[in-house]
Design a protein around this motif. Sequence first.
Motif, PDB file in Angstrom:
ATOM      1  N   ASP A 132      40.191  -3.567  -5.353  1.00  0.00           N
ATOM      2  CA  ASP A 132      40.400  -2.129  -5.171  1.00  0.00           C
ATOM      3  C   ASP A 132      39.637  -1.606  -3.962  1.00  0.00           C
ATOM      4  OD1 ASP A 132      42.026  -2.030  -7.415  1.00  0.00           O
ATOM      5  OD2 ASP A 132      40.321  -1.683  -8.767  1.00  0.00           O
ATOM      6  N   GLU A 133      38.496  -2.221  -3.676  1.00  0.00           N
ATOM      7  CA  GLU A 133      37.709  -1.786  -2.522  1.00  0.00           C
ATOM      8  C   GLU A 133      38.523  -1.925  -1.240  1.00  0.00           C
ATOM      9  OE1 GLU A 133      33.420  -2.790  -0.335  1.00  0.00           O
ATOM     10  OE2 GLU A 133      34.421  -4.310  -1.574  1.00  0.00           O
ATOM     11  N   ALA A 134      39.190  -3.065  -1.092  1.00  0.00           N
ATOM     12  CA  ALA A 134      40.009  -3.282   0.102  1.00  0.00           C
ATOM     13  C   ALA A 134      41.159  -2.280   0.167  1.00  0.00           C
ATOM     14  CB  ALA A 134      40.552  -4.719   0.118  1.00  0.00           C
ATOM     15  N   PHE A 135      41.780  -1.997  -0.978  1.00  0.00           N
ATOM     16  CA  PHE A 135      42.877  -1.005  -1.018  1.00  0.00           C
ATOM     17  C   PHE A 135      42.398   0.350  -0.513  1.00  0.00           C
ATOM     18  CE2 PHE A 135      45.413   2.280  -3.036  1.00  0.00           C
ATOM     19  CZ  PHE A 135      46.707   1.864  -2.737  1.00  0.00           C
ATOM     20  N   ASP A 136      41.250   0.786  -0.982  1.00  0.00           N
ATOM     21  CA  ASP A 136      40.723   2.091  -0.568  1.00  0.00           C
ATOM     22  C   ASP A 136      40.408   2.105   0.927  1.00  0.00           C
ATOM     23  OD1 ASP A 136      40.962   3.052  -3.126  1.00  0.00           O
ATOM     24  OD2 ASP A 136      38.860   2.681  -3.670  1.00  0.00           O
ATOM     25  N   ILE A 137      39.828   1.007   1.427  1.00  0.00           N
ATOM     26  CA  ILE A 137      39.477   0.968   2.850  1.00  0.00           C
ATOM     27  C   ILE A 137      40.734   1.004   3.712  1.00  0.00           C
ATOM     28  CG2 ILE A 137      38.480  -0.476   4.671  1.00  0.00           C
ATOM     29  CD1 ILE A 137      36.431  -1.453   2.605  1.00  0.00           C
ATOM     30  N   TRP A 138      41.740   0.196   3.342  1.00  0.00           N
ATOM     31  CA  TRP A 138      42.976   0.165   4.139  1.00  0.00           C
ATOM     32  C   TRP A 138      43.690   1.528   4.130  1.00  0.00           C
ATOM     33  CZ3 TRP A 138      44.237  -3.114   7.701  1.00  0.00           C
ATOM     34  CH2 TRP A 138      43.895  -4.469   7.627  1.00  0.00           C
ATOM     35  N   THR A 139      43.713   2.153   2.987  1.00  0.00           N
ATOM     36  CA  THR A 139      44.491   3.397   2.879  1.00  0.00           C
ATOM     37  C   THR A 139      43.697   4.624   3.321  1.00  0.00           C
ATOM     38  OG1 THR A 139      43.868   3.562   0.536  1.00  0.00           O
ATOM     39  CG2 THR A 139      45.971   2.506   1.066  1.00  0.00           C
ATOM     40  N   LYS A 140      42.440   4.748   2.861  1.00  0.00           N
ATOM     41  CA  LYS A 140      41.674   5.972   3.111  1.00  0.00           C
ATOM     42  C   LYS A 140      40.936   5.965   4.446  1.00  0.00           C
ATOM     43  CE  LYS A 140      41.011   6.703  -1.867  1.00  0.00           C
ATOM     44  NZ  LYS A 140      40.019   6.784  -2.975  1.00  0.00           N
ATOM     45  N   GLU A 141      40.516   4.770   4.925  1.00  0.00           N
ATOM     46  CA  GLU A 141      39.761   4.722   6.181  1.00  0.00           C
ATOM     47  C   GLU A 141      40.637   4.292   7.363  1.00  0.00           C
ATOM     48  OE1 GLU A 141      36.172   2.436   5.869  1.00  0.00           O
ATOM     49  OE2 GLU A 141      35.649   3.266   3.906  1.00  0.00           O
ATOM     50  N   VAL A 142      41.383   3.192   7.176  1.00  0.00           N
ATOM     51  CA  VAL A 142      42.201   2.679   8.281  1.00  0.00           C
ATOM     52  C   VAL A 142      43.457   3.512   8.455  1.00  0.00           C
ATOM     53  CG1 VAL A 142      43.418   0.648   9.157  1.00  0.00           C
ATOM     54  CG2 VAL A 142      41.285   0.364   7.885  1.00  0.00           C
ATOM     55  N   GLY A 143      43.986   4.028   7.336  1.00  0.00           N
ATOM     56  CA  GLY A 143      45.144   4.912   7.435  1.00  0.00           C
ATOM     57  C   GLY A 143      46.469   4.239   7.191  1.00  0.00           C
ATOM     58  N   VAL A 144      46.473   3.093   6.547  1.00  0.00           N
ATOM     59  CA  VAL A 144      47.724   2.422   6.214  1.00  0.00           C
ATOM     60  C   VAL A 144      48.345   3.107   4.999  1.00  0.00           C
ATOM     61  CG1 VAL A 144      48.795   0.236   5.538  1.00  0.00           C
ATOM     62  CG2 VAL A 144      46.843   0.239   7.121  1.00  0.00           C
ATOM     63  N   ALA A 145      49.643   3.351   5.076  1.00  0.00           N
ATOM     64  CA  ALA A 145      50.335   4.011   3.962  1.00  0.00           C
ATOM     65  C   ALA A 145      50.239   3.156   2.710  1.00  0.00           C
ATOM     66  CB  ALA A 145      51.798   4.241   4.327  1.00  0.00           C
ATOM     67  N   PRO A 146      49.882   3.743   1.555  1.00  0.00           N
ATOM     68  CA  PRO A 146      49.712   2.965   0.311  1.00  0.00           C
ATOM     69  C   PRO A 146      50.936   2.138  -0.047  1.00  0.00           C
ATOM     70  CG  PRO A 146      48.882   5.195   0.029  1.00  0.00           C
ATOM     71  CD  PRO A 146      49.569   5.175   1.370  1.00  0.00           C
ATOM     72  N   GLU A 147      52.135   2.659   0.261  1.00  0.00           N
ATOM     73  CA  GLU A 147      53.340   1.912  -0.096  1.00  0.00           C
ATOM     74  C   GLU A 147      53.541   0.662   0.773  1.00  0.00           C
ATOM     75  OE1 GLU A 147      54.577   5.400   2.574  1.00  0.00           O
ATOM     76  OE2 GLU A 147      53.205   5.020   0.888  1.00  0.00           O
ATOM     77  N   ARG A 148      52.739   0.524   1.832  1.00  0.00           N
ATOM     78  CA  ARG A 148      52.845  -0.662   2.685  1.00  0.00           C
ATOM     79  C   ARG A 148      51.725  -1.663   2.374  1.00  0.00           C
ATOM     80  NH1 ARG A 148      56.909   0.429   6.006  1.00  0.00           N
ATOM     81  NH2 ARG A 148      56.686  -1.537   7.149  1.00  0.00           N
ATOM     82  N   ILE A 149      51.031  -1.437   1.259  1.00  0.00           N
ATOM     83  CA  ILE A 149      50.020  -2.373   0.777  1.00  0.00           C
ATOM     84  C   ILE A 149      50.608  -3.131  -0.411  1.00  0.00           C
ATOM     85  CG2 ILE A 149      47.684  -2.668  -0.136  1.00  0.00           C
ATOM     86  CD1 ILE A 149      47.542  -1.484   2.573  1.00  0.00           C
ATOM     87  N   VAL A 150      50.543  -4.453  -0.391  1.00  0.00           N
ATOM     88  CA  VAL A 150      51.093  -5.279  -1.460  1.00  0.00           C
ATOM     89  C   VAL A 150      49.965  -6.079  -2.103  1.00  0.00           C
ATOM     90  CG1 VAL A 150      52.718  -7.121  -2.059  1.00  0.00           C
ATOM     91  CG2 VAL A 150      53.294  -5.480  -0.252  1.00  0.00           C
TER      92      VAL A 150
END
Length: 876
Positions: A132-150
């Motif tokens: 979950d930590e990586a998910f939060d960093i990718w979406t909230k800090e890096v700015g990757v759209a959550p739907e593009r995270i698998v």
Amino acid sequence: MQWTGLNELREKFLSFFESKGHMRLPSFSLIPKDDNSLLLINSGMAPMKKYFTGEVTPPSKRVTTCQKCIRTPDIERVGITARHGTFFEMLGNFSFGDYFKHEATAWAWEFCTKVLELPVDKLWVTIYQDDDEAFDIWTKEVGVAPERIVRMGKEDNFWEHGSGPCGPCSEIYFDRGEKYGCGKPDCGVGCECDRYVEFWNVVFSQFDSDGKGNYPPMEHPNIDTGMGLERLACIMQGVDNLFLVDTVQNIMKHICRIAGIQYGEDEKKDISLRVITDHIRSTTFMIGDGVMPSNEGRGYVLRRLLRRAARHGRLLGINHTFLADVANTVIDENKNAYPELDEKRAMITKLIHVEEESFAKTIDQGMQMLNSLIDKDFNACLSGEDAFRLNDTYGFPLDLTKEIVAERGMTVDEERFHQLMQEQRERARNARKNAGADAWAGENDVLADVPPTEFLGYEKSQTEATVLAILKDGERVDHATAGDEIALVLDRTTFYAESGGQVGDVGPISSADALIAIDNTTKNHAKNFIHHGVINAGTISVGDRVQTEGDPENHRAIMRNHTAAHLLQAALRTVLGDHVEQAGQLVDEKYVRFDFTHFAALTPEEIHRVETIVNGVILSGTPVECREMPIEEAKKLGAMALFGEKYGSIVRVVSVGDFSKEFCGGTHVDNTGKIGLFKILSESSVAAGVRRIEAVTGLNALQYLNDTLAQLGAVASALKVTSVSGLAQRAEQMTAELKEKDREIESLNAKMADMRINGLFEGAKDINGVRVITALFSATPSNALRTMCDKIRDNAPNVVAVLAATQDGKANIAVAVGKEAQQKGLNAGKIVREVAKVAGGNGGGKAEFAMAGAKDLTKLDEALAAAEGVVSGMMQ
């Protein structure tokens, strides 16, 4: 995104991470250093494992590299598809206990979207399902759209090899578009089709696995990333596979010019083009890093790749050596990033040329073997074992073997062949699995807390030192007494530690209370000098002050031989050419053994020239200078590096005037005159393309000359020659006398054979118009049997002669078949095989003559008696 060349992509990546505070390191050698778990470096992090485990301190906490890699899990698949390859380059950025997920993800995204300008709507990111930590960093800090995270499972997104550092990972994918997809409704990231391409793997090494399912967190987590350069180039250049990438395509175009064909016109030819292109890249880089062809280990991988490339050249109709020419293009395409390829160009191309020439002869030998198998096989099917051996030893593909035997009306046991091939793959797969399991196994270093030893042996022969550690039976002890076998570690020493082919120093080390006889000195990766020996008297304890006395004469003898090795290499390059490189050496107090790359035995004239050049430099009394300098300065001076070795930024250069300049950490005389004399003892072959010279210097050379003169004197006395100078004339005279006696013996044997043959015909049996002769002789050599068979066959074309003879407890059976008898279906090879079986023997040969050995001498009469039945049966 804009089309970008492979070389430019490499530079963009390394420069980007340099701007983020990373130290750019050159690619490590393909030959693993201090790592027996790998045959060849197969990933970007592999040569840096000890940085991750903490066994070795990295030069910087942030590092970026482009690493040469070789992977050979399925060599036979390379070329069949455009996906498989053996050589590739791996881009990577690494953090050793410095930054972690926040920076790694942000920089990866920045490089992809800002530097490469990859469209955001084409990028996807995968994470470990529980991260979950990586998910939060990718979406909230890096700015990757959550739907593009698998989110994906452990098998896909958790990096682990046995015990040691491990952790979850994030992978970045590029969507190539629907035309590359499989069309399934659920097609998406992770699908096996060609639409979604994973090109960057960011590993978060945050746990320390014990290999038993326990994952305690690491105190200082690491970052390990890997991005295939060729795969990235495919994306940036809009091509389907690595063989269409610009630098790789230039290599393939060179092959096409030689073969006179075009890629894409014929699928079978395309396979051969891909094989040659991939394999010549691999072999060029492997040789550049010091791999030499051999029949085992990484040398076998090299040889197999070269031979497979050469065979596919023949399939394209190239009937001459060509791979060395293509290797020049490989070097030209990569020399800016890997200057060592250009530096070793002469060596690389020469070795490839010689190996390809050698394989041409091997193919001919394979044809001879196959023809022999066909001739002796009564069955209509060639065994799977024979087909496999032809493939494994001579590189014969199954299709070629099938085609050849079909011309003789035979087939091949393909099922057994494929079974053996599968067993070979399983052995290789298990070997790789075992290596992977051990990949993170650290050393149990009992000297981990001991500081490096200061080496003073370049300037001093003796020094006072403090005992920092004592090893006994592999364990640290505080003290040891007389009779104990121990290893001492001192804070400073004048004893040279075994390395670079120079043996470790020996001699006494003493304290106020003890005398230790040191018989070898080594050092570990932490640069602790370890003095191995036995305590002759007294007691030694940690903290004691000792004197490193050593053996001065032994040390001087080693120095003479080491400096002579440098002179020898320079002389060999003068006489033979610049392709000569050191391929190994051993320098001790007795002699110098020098291995070098060359492809033919040295002639007596070449050996004499080399010896004369070296002794000329010795007699000149040239000063020997040893000094440390930046590696770039050393290269400008023309100093030679050890073939395949990697060096730090500061190197030690040993110079003998302008004659020889080499990188070297060994000990040397300060003037060539102190070597005294140099004498070559032998020159021989070590492996394909590697020769060996053994030589002596100084007092050892003088001893050799004295021993040789003494032996010559003894020979002169035995031959009753008054002086050594008359030995050659006496030897020629004796040789002539022996030749004359041999002629007399041969003449007598011929007369005896004629007498025997006349009697043999009287007892011949007639079988359907063929005269069958059998006879047993004692005390008769095999060559006499052959002579009698030849005479019988020449005198009677309708004869079959089956002769047996014994001598010195051994037995031979010879069969001769005349021309008329051959026309009736009789074959000497088949007859001798059946007759010899009766006496427990075997053998074979041609239709007109064949020989076999026999194990049971008591059954020779029985074997000869069976001859008539064998002949009769064959005629029927």
